[in-house]
Each structure stands twice: as C-alpha cells, then as structure tokens.
Design a protein around this motif. Sequence first.
Motif, PDB file in Angstrom:
ATOM      1  N   GLY A 159       0.810  -1.206   0.000  1.00  0.00           N
ATOM      2  CA  GLY A 159       0.000   0.000   0.000  1.00  0.00           C
ATOM      3  C   GLY A 159       0.843   1.255   0.000  1.00  0.00           C
ATOM      4  N   TRP A 166      -0.149   2.091   3.804  1.00  0.00           N
ATOM      5  CA  TRP A 166      -1.590   1.920   4.028  1.00  0.00           C
ATOM      6  C   TRP A 166      -2.110   0.912   3.012  1.00  0.00           C
ATOM      7  CZ3 TRP A 166      -5.731   6.340   3.222  1.00  0.00           C
ATOM      8  CH2 TRP A 166      -6.978   5.840   3.606  1.00  0.00           C
ATOM      9  N   GLN A 167      -2.452  -0.294   3.489  1.00  0.00           N
ATOM     10  CA  GLN A 167      -2.842  -1.379   2.607  1.00  0.00           C
ATOM     11  C   GLN A 167      -4.052  -1.011   1.754  1.00  0.00           C
ATOM     12  OE1 GLN A 167      -1.166  -4.535   2.552  1.00  0.00           O
ATOM     13  NE2 GLN A 167      -2.356  -4.869   0.693  1.00  0.00           N
TER      14      GLN A 167
END
Length: 443
Positions: A408, A412-413
């Motif tokens: 991500g 942040w996935q």
Amino acid sequence: MKKVYLTALGFALLCRLNARAQTRTDSIPFKKTDTSLYQPVIREPNAHDSSLYNARKLRIDEIDFVSSYYNQSGDHSAVRGGIGDEAVTDLANGLDLNLVWLNNKLNKNTLSIGFGFDYHSAASQAYVSATGASSKTGTRIYPSLDWTVENEKKGSSFGIGAYYSGEYNYQSLGADLHFSQKTADKNGEFSAKFQGYFDHVKLIYPSELIPNTTVTTTSTTTIVTSASGTVLSGGDGHHSRAAIPSSPRTTLTAAFSYSQMINKRLQIMFLGDVVTQQGYLSLPFHRVYFNTGKDTVEKLPSSRFKLPLGFRLNYFLGDNIIIRSYYRYYLDNWGIRSNTIGLEVPYKITPFFSVSPFYRYYDQTASKYFAPYEAHSPTDQYYSSNYEYSKFRSGFYGIGFRVAPPNGVFGWQGLHELEVRYGHYTQTTDLVSDVVSLSLGFK
C-alpha cells in the motif's frame, strides 16, 4: 464553462485509465484485499448449494478519487466577440464507488456510483454584463450511475448508465446502453455504446442584447414580461432566476470499437463514432460584432453531424516499457476537419513505480460559420466568433508518476495506488493552459 469542465476532468480521468492499462498480471506481486470480510469457498458451482451465498455477497471492489486543478490564459473571449481576457481556473473533484456481486447465474455484476463537483472562475464570464459586473464564478455537480453484467464464460457484457450535469445556466441528463463480445479465442473484442444527452440551455443574453420587455402595472403589482411572454419579475421588482427561459439540445452518439491482440506484445484497436446534435447549439451569451460595429448574439445551425474515426496501437517493448500511440481523424458538416496524434510511453522503473511522458498534437480547419472580431457581415446566415471553431494547431505534453507498492501507498494497505500527472497545453491562437491532477485508488 462546459468546455473547461471537459478539459480538466477529462485529463484527470486519464489517470485512472492509464493506471489500469499499465497494470499487467505479472506486475501484481500480491493478492489484492477486498473490503469484504468473507472468504469464498472454491468448488464447482451448484445452483442449489446454499454455501455459495457468501460468494454472491455485495462487496466494495474499488474506490477511486480524482482531483484536478486547471489554469488557462488567452485573449479571444467568445463572450466579448473574439477579444478579451480568457483567464480561467477550475478545481474539479470526482469520487467513484465500484460495487461487485454475483447473480444467480454466477455472472459478475458491477455497479459504479460516481459524484463530481467543480468550482470555476472565468474572467470573460463577468462580461455577460456590458460593464463587467456579472459574477466570475460558478459551480457544477455531475453524479453518474452505471450497472454492468459480465458473463466470463461467453466473454460478453451488457450495461446501462445514467448521468446528470448541472450548473446555473446548463442542465444535462444522459443515458446509455453498452455491450461487448470477445472472440472465441478471447484475443479480440467488439464493443458498442449508445448514448443520449438531453440538455437545456438557459437563454442568458448579454445585458445590452436582452430581448425587449413590456411592463404591466396594476393597482397592486408591476409585472415585467419578455417578448416571448415569460414573466421576468413580479410585484417586488426583483428578477426571478427561475423564470429565465431555456432551449433544448439533444446529442445522440453511437460509438464502436474493435480490439485485437496480434501477439503477446502488440495490441491494436479501431474506433468509430457517429454523433448527431439537434436543437439550440449556440450559446446566448456569446457576442458577435459585425463589420458595421454593431453587436448581436451568436447564431449557429440547429443541427450538427460529427464523424470521428480512430486507431490505437500499443506495443510492449520488453518488460518495462509500453508504447501507446493514437490517431484520430474528425469531420463534421460545419466544415471542420481535424487530426489528432498521441504518444505515451510508460516506463516501469521498479515493479511498483513508473513514469509516463506523453505528447498530443492536434490541428483543425475553421468552421464555415467562424469569423474573428468585426469580420462577419450582417447578411451572413450564421455567425460565431468563438475560437473553438477557428483554424488552429495545438500541442499538449506532460508526465505522470504512478506508485503501487505491495504493502500500500505510505504503508496503508487500503490505498493501493497513487498517480500524479501534469500537462501543459499551447494553441496557435495564444491560448495556454496547465493542468495537474491527483488520482487515488482504494481497495
């Protein structure tokens, strides 16, 4: 302001299209995580098996956010008859939500819900009033809805869409039907899309050219009426915006394309559209100055036919470079002929980071209804000093940067890709513009 909106938002949408086109199966080193918490069971489909219920569950597939800023300068304002400041700024924002589920036949259903909002400022807009006192700013909203059903076994899809776009002087409703069919070997695909736009243009004239009105006074009220009989103000003497008359415009489009994989590196596509327009095709606040010095309102025919024909060629030059080329020829019955040549070369620096320089060349002949400031004759049947219909050449070039790391963006996935693009546009009429856009893809 419709033209500005198409320029800014259209550039921004290219971010999403180019990002998707860059993504190949061998460039995705991780399994994409859906927002849904279910884990489907892998087994042969059975219509009577209730354990497949979860596999059909509605889930969020992707959320796309695009924001762009557009800035323009020029000195051929159509509002002032082909002269004057064309400075424009436009901030456009769009959000698309894609929902996916399987129906009883295990066909993939995709529901795309979009909403856009933009805010613009235009120097020429102030001169709808002869004194330059009109508002320079405006806003637009444009929601959309699209539902597509895909049958992977048959290689076919079918969908419908609906659109709305509205600002103070322009309202547009649209709908479409679209379908596609792949060849037996899945290397070719035919697509068709039929669209209809049903618009209404408010008849906002330059202040000195507003049609004659009559005043009727009674013992209790004063009513101001236009020559067409429309009530413009009531007993309080204030202008009623809702009372401004409008005129319809209809645009019908049939768009066709065929793509073919020649080999594992080369893909081609043929494109062709047929477009017809009927109704009020002028804009009432565009002035035209005759060679006598007298001014009037732009007047164009009530029908138009357009025929764009295009060709795309994409070539994978090794594992890291894609060459995307494009050519389009355009003609219409207003006398315009144009050529567009585009080239973009995405280069994958790492498996997760790529740059995409691009260039587009365009030229067109002038419409037979165009003439510059004070060049039209009062005996002309149709007339416009909008430089959109003039003879010109233009160039548009820039670069894009795309990041899609496996864990991500910024760790942040949920944010699986980010793209920033910048473009600079020049036209031989001295129009110059810049646009920068940001695209975020969430999974």
